[in-house]
Design a protein around this motif. Structure first.
Motif, PDB file in Angstrom:
ATOM      1  N   ARG A  84       3.516   6.527 -14.791  1.00 18.39           N
ATOM      2  CA  ARG A  84       2.796   5.471 -15.508  1.00 18.39           C
ATOM      3  C   ARG A  84       1.872   4.701 -14.568  1.00 18.39           C
ATOM      4  NH1 ARG A  84       3.590   0.436 -15.392  1.00 18.39           N
ATOM      5  NH2 ARG A  84       5.700   0.629 -14.490  1.00 18.39           N
ATOM      6  N   ARG A  85       2.377   4.347 -13.414  1.00 18.80           N
ATOM      7  CA  ARG A  85       1.588   3.571 -12.453  1.00 18.80           C
ATOM      8  C   ARG A  85       0.424   4.389 -11.904  1.00 18.80           C
ATOM      9  NH1 ARG A  85       5.897   1.865  -8.244  1.00 18.80           N
ATOM     10  NH2 ARG A  85       4.114   0.876  -7.219  1.00 18.80           N
ATOM     11  N   ASP A 113      -1.063   6.943 -13.426  1.00 17.11           N
ATOM     12  CA  ASP A 113      -2.017   7.139 -14.517  1.00 17.11           C
ATOM     13  C   ASP A 113      -2.927   5.928 -14.694  1.00 17.11           C
ATOM     14  OD1 ASP A 113      -0.986   9.645 -15.010  1.00 17.11           O
ATOM     15  OD2 ASP A 113       0.193   9.035 -16.754  1.00 17.11           O
ATOM     16  N   THR A 114      -2.378   4.741 -14.483  1.00 14.76           N
ATOM     17  CA  THR A 114      -3.176   3.519 -14.595  1.00 14.76           C
ATOM     18  C   THR A 114      -4.301   3.513 -13.574  1.00 14.76           C
ATOM     19  OG1 THR A 114      -1.285   2.250 -15.431  1.00 14.76           O
ATOM     20  CG2 THR A 114      -3.087   0.995 -14.451  1.00 14.76           C
ATOM     21  N   ALA A 170      -7.027   6.328 -14.288  1.00 16.40           N
ATOM     22  CA  ALA A 170      -7.895   5.925 -15.406  1.00 16.40           C
ATOM     23  C   ALA A 170      -8.930   4.906 -14.936  1.00 16.40           C
ATOM     24  CB  ALA A 170      -7.054   5.347 -16.536  1.00 16.40           C
ATOM     25  N   ARG A 171      -8.545   4.031 -14.027  1.00 15.26           N
ATOM     26  CA  ARG A 171      -9.426   2.966 -13.547  1.00 15.26           C
ATOM     27  C   ARG A 171     -10.547   3.502 -12.647  1.00 15.26           C
ATOM     28  NH1 ARG A 171      -5.799  -0.107 -10.995  1.00 15.26           N
ATOM     29  NH2 ARG A 171      -6.551   0.304  -8.910  1.00 15.26           N
ATOM     30  N   GLU A 180      -1.766   3.145  -5.770  1.00 10.24           N
ATOM     31  CA  GLU A 180      -2.235   1.798  -6.161  1.00 10.24           C
ATOM     32  C   GLU A 180      -2.972   1.125  -5.007  1.00 10.24           C
ATOM     33  OE1 GLU A 180       1.159   0.551  -9.484  1.00 10.24           O
ATOM     34  OE2 GLU A 180       1.461   0.026  -7.368  1.00 10.24           O
TER      35      GLU A 180
END
Length: 265
Positions: free
Chosen positions: A129-130, A132-133, A136-137, A254
């Motif tokens: 999930r992290r 993918d965030t 996408a950004r 991240e």
């Protein structure tokens, strides 16, 4: 043995199953520190065979191949003869490029070994999930070319295309200039670095050599002066413990995503 192996077990809530730990590259993640502080540290680096067996383990989990050094008496075959089972992190035995599928394999199999498959599934879901965030950004952003500088004077020790480090750069919105190096890590000549004209240098931070000293080594080399990343002083940093196959992959994506694309929404 090795930080990323220890942190996988801590992320799975298995601190009560750890008879001993050894060899950190840097600080344990703050979330795991209270649990880590309760664990017996067998050695600052690798323990001797006697100290290792003195902890009376049923199972030894190593992050790097060096954890099972035959010359030090810790080889897997030798440990098996004493009744101790072993596991080596899949990044060191995949025989090809390592990515998120191998991360899922590592977490799933370790969780299953220790009887907590549901914790493994939850951890994988959170990592994905992290990641993918971030992807996408940054997906519509220009992808800078990145040279990973781990260490080296006469030559550069860098991240090749087979390790998770290469995948981290890609997922973060960059392109590893040595993705064609068929290894997790490898030595390349400085001439090759110059030829590939990286726009960003990613420094791996660990051990006694500081990030600043690595920067100065690059900045003070006249031969590198026209390399775009050096000329423009564009450096980004990851701790080495985040650039290997373990529970920090999402943290690494991240962090590097923010550093490569600070303007991404």
């Amino acid at each position: 043995m090795n930080q990323h192996a220890t942190e996988v077990l801590l992320a799975l809530g298995l601190e009560d199953r750890i008879a001993g730990s050894a060899y950190l590259d840097d600080a344990v993640l703050p979330a795991y520190r209270p649990a880590y502080d309760k664990i017996k540290v067998l050695a600052k680096e690798y323990p001797s065979k006697e100290i290792l067996l003195g902890a009376n383990p049923d199972f030894v989990y190593g992050g790097y191949s060096s954890a099972f050094d035959k010359g030090q008496g810790r080889d897997r075959e030798g440990l098996a003869k004493t009744g101790v089972n072993t596991r080596l992190n899949v990044e060191n035995c995949a025989g090809g490029p390592v990515g998120l599928d191998q991360l899922k394999t590592e977490i799933t199999e370790v969780a299953r070994t220790f009887g907590v498959p549901e914790r493994g599934a939850k951890l994988i879901e959170d990592e994905q999930r992290r990641i993918d965030t971030v992807t996408a950004r940054v997906k519509d952003k220009p992808r800078p070319s990145v040279f990973v500088y781990d260490s080296g004077e006469a030559s550069a020790f860098t991240a090749g295309g087979d390790g998770i480090g290469n995948q981290i750069v890609s997922l973060s919105g960059g392109t590893n200039v040595f993705a064609d190096l068929k290894d997790t890590f490898g030595d390349v000549s400085w001439e090759k670095v110059i030829e590939r004209k990286p726009e960003v240098v990613l420094i791996y931070d660990y051990g006694s050599t500081t990030v600043e000293s690595k920067k100065q080594r690059l900045l003070n080399d006249p031969a590198l002066a026209e390399v775009p990343a050096i000329k423009n002083r564009r450096f980004v940093v990851l701790p080495l413990s985040s650039a290997v196959l373990g529970v920090r992959v999402a943290d690494a994506v991240e962090s590097l995503g923010r550093q490569l694309h600070p303007d991404a929404a």
